[in-house]
Enzyme design. Structure first.
Site, PDB file in Angstrom:
ATOM      1  N   GLU A   4      23.339 -91.749  48.288  1.00 21.53           N
ATOM      2  CA  GLU A   4      23.694 -90.680  49.219  1.00 21.53           C
ATOM      3  C   GLU A   4      22.562 -89.676  49.380  1.00 21.53           C
ATOM      4  O   GLU A   4      22.276 -89.225  50.499  1.00 21.53           O
ATOM      5  CB  GLU A   4      24.978 -89.986  48.772  1.00 21.53           C
ATOM      6  CG  GLU A   4      26.237 -90.815  48.972  1.00 21.53           C
ATOM      7  CD  GLU A   4      26.366 -91.990  48.004  1.00 21.53           C
ATOM      8  OE1 GLU A   4      25.677 -91.968  46.963  1.00 21.53           O
ATOM      9  OE2 GLU A   4      27.130 -92.916  48.285  1.00 21.53           O
ATOM     10  N   HIS A  35      38.829 -90.646  47.235  1.00 24.36           N
ATOM     11  CA  HIS A  35      38.887 -91.119  48.618  1.00 24.36           C
ATOM     12  C   HIS A  35      39.867 -90.302  49.461  1.00 24.36           C
ATOM     13  O   HIS A  35      40.181 -90.687  50.577  1.00 24.36           O
ATOM     14  CB  HIS A  35      39.318 -92.592  48.666  1.00 24.36           C
ATOM     15  CG  HIS A  35      38.295 -93.545  48.120  1.00 24.36           C
ATOM     16  ND1 HIS A  35      37.948 -93.581  46.801  1.00 24.36           N
ATOM     17  CD2 HIS A  35      37.548 -94.496  48.727  1.00 24.36           C
ATOM     18  CE1 HIS A  35      37.039 -94.531  46.619  1.00 24.36           C
ATOM     19  NE2 HIS A  35      36.776 -95.097  47.762  1.00 24.36           N
TER      20      HIS A  35
HETATM   21  C1  LIG Z   1      28.582 -92.653  45.136  1.00 23.18           C
HETATM   22  C2  LIG Z   1      29.390 -93.662  45.856  1.00 23.18           C
HETATM   23  N1  LIG Z   1      29.007 -94.053  47.077  1.00 23.18           N
HETATM   24  C3  LIG Z   1      29.726 -94.956  47.756  1.00 23.18           C
HETATM   25  C4  LIG Z   1      30.855 -95.481  47.208  1.00 23.18           C
HETATM   26  C5  LIG Z   1      31.664 -96.512  47.975  1.00 23.18           C
HETATM   27  N2  LIG Z   1      31.474 -97.809  47.295  1.00 23.18           N
HETATM   28  C6  LIG Z   1      32.330 -98.210  46.352  1.00 23.18           C
HETATM   29  S1  LIG Z   1      31.792 -99.576  45.581  1.00 23.18           S
HETATM   30  C7  LIG Z   1      30.432 -99.688  46.556  1.00 23.18           C
HETATM   31  C8  LIG Z   1      29.470-100.804  46.348  1.00 23.18           C
HETATM   32  C9  LIG Z   1      29.106-100.928  44.918  1.00 23.18           C
HETATM   33  O1  LIG Z   1      28.227-102.000  44.744  1.00 23.18           O
HETATM   34  P1  LIG Z   1      27.757-102.410  43.304  1.00 23.18           P
HETATM   35  O2  LIG Z   1      27.159-101.266  42.592  1.00 23.18           O
HETATM   36  O3  LIG Z   1      26.905-103.617  43.466  1.00 23.18           O
HETATM   37  O4  LIG Z   1      29.109-102.776  42.538  1.00 23.18           O
HETATM   38  P2  LIG Z   1      30.167-103.887  42.932  1.00 23.18           P
HETATM   39  O5  LIG Z   1      31.099-103.275  43.904  1.00 23.18           O
HETATM   40  O6  LIG Z   1      29.430-105.055  43.488  1.00 23.18           O
HETATM   41  O7  LIG Z   1      30.870-104.202  41.661  1.00 23.18           O
HETATM   42  C10 LIG Z   1      30.395 -98.632  47.465  1.00 23.18           C
HETATM   43  C11 LIG Z   1      29.351 -98.433  48.464  1.00 23.18           C
HETATM   44  C12 LIG Z   1      31.235 -95.029  45.934  1.00 23.18           C
HETATM   45  N3  LIG Z   1      32.346 -95.473  45.322  1.00 23.18           N
HETATM   46  N4  LIG Z   1      30.483 -94.129  45.279  1.00 23.18           N
END
Ligand SMILES: Cc1ncc(C[n+]2csc(CCOP(=O)(O)OP(=O)(O)O)c2C)c(N)n1
Ligand SMILES: [Mg+2]
Lengths: 373, 328
Positions: free
Chosen positions: B60, B129
């Site tokens: 972000e 959320h």
């Molecule tokens: C700071 C933040 N930004 C955006 C989100 C929305 N979001 C939730 S999971 C995710 C992707 C996460 O990817 P990764 O770190 O690879 O973990 P995975 O979901 O693949 O387990 C996003 C963008 C969030 N939860 N927290």
């Protein structure tokens, strides 16, 4: 020499022990895990898999809300926590159901939490059971590794020899907090194990768009400690990597990063539609490397597990899950009218203004003006 | 006139602005291939290509900081933070730089960017959320803070925000995203930032709200008309900062009674500022204490108790009746 290559103390190694059919690739690497522990690992992995499937159904029926399925990543999580002591800490993100089950979290607590009740976080088994230390889920991506560094600094300060493992995803390695955590751990040489579950996707963004680095493990090199890759769908390889990292940490040699190469076989969360961004062929390819049948094949080769054992376990698990669902749904009904609990646990002591707000809500809902929790 | 959801309307605004001005860029997590997790940026990648519709790494501060640089150069970035609960990971970029660059450089450098992000409860979501923390941004000098409430005003306000010379935080009420459709004229419309809108005229009571809370507010106003013979004037704030207190004052002077509704926590929420402005501007016209119907000063609960947390039409109605009755 005006131009010299600078020697770095570490290189990135890739470790795997089982092939895709569960055969041991190199017997020297095969860890010595007692049979009963191996079988318990299998039982929990199977439970995690079936529970995940069942939660998906419940979500589709509207009986619980959004959650992040773990399918495909069970070995990457369980190999890590299986190599730890109960007294070690776990600092998870939001997809660690398999690791959490191994660490004692109850099925019911998941159902309650994903059913919209924070009381899920209060159930025995999800609270810190005596001697085991699990932080609650952290939804803001990449923010929790810093807590692992703080915990492990404190452990070291108190002269104890526990370690702290923190889980995060490939996407999380792009967040600033992740890098600050790695840097602090490197500078302070804390007993921290950074476990990246590289499941190839962060929602719709592929690993290749997350960083231009060849590996995620190499991030550790920049912070002055070892980073290694393991086959994250090979529970033995993950176990060995975690054991070695824990050993390093316990003996005061500092942090390690483990990049588990794995794959999210399911959707990101139940709100996601992966067909918008990835090809079915890719998923199919990873299904062949599914950690569960692979582990089962290994156990069968060692004559520890038979098809009928699996069948028996499947049946038991089905019942266990059904009992948990019945229990959780009953509990949800009981809790449905406990809205006033939203004022609990905001502070050690409820400030007067908050108490007034609670009493106002109690009057509106026609409930008794309650006592403090 | 086509009938649109708020998601469609926002998407239309982005398409229209990107078409007209090649300095308008869209960047954020999952905004390209996936079209945004709520599909607000759907189709933009195909229409404008990956140089202008950027799937960023998951960061972000990266998204906002990079947008600031683009904006200083003269581009018009419209960045998306997937949920407002994650915008705090860019807090310092907004507070320390987006909000101050004009001031610090004495007008030489400016940051004409928009940060779009969904906020609001009521959609059975996970922790982080559902919250409503517009006060953080409204409290920050140098930022503008906008919250639409319907498809039509969402499109108009987003276009105005993109053209605005200053950084605008644009909160989208996700509970409204697909809740209803509204006719949105084909031809371009804007709505001035810094201007509230009287959406229902009345002389007995003033109700001030915004975003997702406009629906329970209007529902309560209808009930007052049907059941109490009371005509409430309803004001949609639309811009939280800078706040249009003249519109509030005019109405309060007419009705003498005011209820303010928001789902943000009560203490130090926008309602507190609106009350202060009304006291400053209209004290001698007020006939009853101003009432606030708000979220409580707690973390918004997981969804099982969300309904109890969020102001409902019933709560608004009760507060309105108390206001009408007092002083007894
Ligand atoms: C700071 C933040 N930004 C955006 C989100 C929305 N979001 C939730 S999971 C995710 C992707 C996460 O990817 P990764 O770190 O690879 O973990 P995975 O979901 O693949 O387990 C996003 C963008 C969030 N939860 N927290
Ligand atoms: Mg991932």
């Amino acid at each position: 020499m005006p131009r010299e290559v600078v020697d770095l103390p570490y290189q990135v190694e890739y470790l795997s022990i089982l092939d895709e059919d569960g055969h041991v690739l190199d017997e020297d690497l095969e860890p010595e895990i007692p049979e009963d522990r191996l079988l318990r690992l299998h039982r929990t992995m199977l439970l995690a898999r079936r529970f995940d499937e069942r939660m998906l159904h419940l979500q589709r029926q509207g009986r619980i809300g959004t959650f992040a399925p773990v399918r495909g990543q069970e070995a990457a999580q369980m190999g890590i926590v299986a190599a730890l002591r109960e007294s070690d800490w776990m600092v998870p993100s939001f997809r660690e159901q398999a690791a959490s089950l191994w660490r004692g979290q109850s099925l019911e607590s998941f159902l309650l939490a994903y059913g919209g009740f924070y009381q899920g976080n209060e159930l025995p088994g999800n609270q810190m059971p005596e001697g085991s230390r699990n932080l609650p889920v952290a939804v803001p991506v990449g923010t929790q590794p810093l807590h692992a560094v703080g915990l492990s600094y404190a452990i070291q300060y108190r002269g104890q020899d526990d370690v702290v493992v923190t889980f995060f995803g490939d996407g999380a390695t792009s967040e600033g907090d992740f890098h600050e955590a790695m840097n602090f751990a490197g500078v302070f040489q804390t007993p921290t194990i950074f476990v990246c579950q590289n499941n190839q996707w962060a929602i719709s963004v592929p690993r290749s768009r997350q960083t231009n680095s060849e590996t995620l493990a190499q991030k550790a090199l920049a912070y002055g400690f070892p980073g290694r890759q393991v086959d994250g769908n090979d529970i033995l390889a993950v176990y060995v990597a975690a054991e070695e990292a824990a050993e390093r940490a316990r003996s005061g040699d500092g942090p390690t990063m483990i990049e588990c190469i794995t794959y999210r076989l399911s959707m990101h969360t139940t709100a996601d539609d992966p067909s918008r961004y990835r090809e079915e062929e890719e998923v199919e390819e990873w299904r062949r490397r599914d950690p569960l049948p692979r582990f089962q094949a290994y156990l069968k080769q060692r004559d520890m597990l038979s098809d009928s054992d699996i069948e028996e376990a499947e049946e038991e698990i089905l019942g266990e899950i059904q009992d948990a669902i019945d229990g959780a749904e009953e509990r949800m009904e009981e809790l449905a009218n406990e809205e006033l609990s939203m004022f609990d646990h905001m502070y050690a002591e409820m400030p007067p203004y908050l108490r007034e707000q609670r009493d106002q809500l109690a009057r509106e809902l026609g409930r008794k003006e309650g006592n403090d929790a | 006139m086509p009938k649109m959801t708020m998601v469609d309307a926002l998407n239309t605004a982005l398409h229209q602005e990107m078409e007209q001005d090649d300095s308008v860029m869209v960047l954020g997590e999952d905004v390209g291939v996936d079209g945004g997790v709520f599909r607000v940026t759907e189709g933009l990648l195909d229409a404008f290509g990956e140089k202008r519709v950027i799937d960023t790494p998951l960061a972000e501060a990266g998204i906002v900081g990079t947008s600031i640089g683009m904006a200083i150069f003269g581009l018009r970035p419209v960045c998306e933070i997937q949920f407002s609960g994650f915008s705090y990971l860019a807090f310092h970029q907004l507070e320390a730089h987006a909000a101050r660059m004009r001031w610090r450089s004495r007008g030489a450098y400016t940051v004409p960017m928009v940060l779009r992000t969904p906020y609001s409860g009521g959609v059975r979501a996970l922790e982080h959320h559902s919250e409503s923390r517009e006060a953080y941004w409204a409290h920050t000098p140098g930022l503008k803070m906008v919250i639409p409430s319907t498809p039509r005003n969402a499109r108009a306000l987003l276009i105005s925000a993109i053209r605005d010379p200053d950084p605008v935080i644009f909160y989208e009420p996700k509970a409204v995203y697909r809740a209803f459709r509204e006719e949105v004229p084909e031809e371009e419309e804007t709505w001035p930032i810094g201007k509230a809108q009287v959406v229902r005229e009345g002389e007995h009571l003033t109700m001030i709200s915004y975003g997702a809370m406009m629906r329970p507010t209007l529902e309560a106003a209808d009930k007052l008309a049907q059941e109490d013979d009371v005509e409430a004037e309803v004001i949609d704030v639309l811009t939280i900062a800078p706040l249009d207190h003249h519109t509030f004052a005019e109405s309060a002077k007419k009705t003498g009674r005011v209820v303010i509704i928001h789902e943000a926590p009560r203490s130090f929420g926008p309602g507190a500022e609106i009350v202060a402005r009304l006291i400053e501007s209209s004290f001698w016209y007020l006939e009853a204490p101003i009432r606030r119907v708000t979220g409580y000063d707690v973390v918004i609960p997981l969804f099982a108790y969300e309904k109890a947390y969020l102001p409902s039409a019933g709560r608004v109605l009760a507060a309105a009746r108390e206001t009408l009755e007092s002083p007894a």
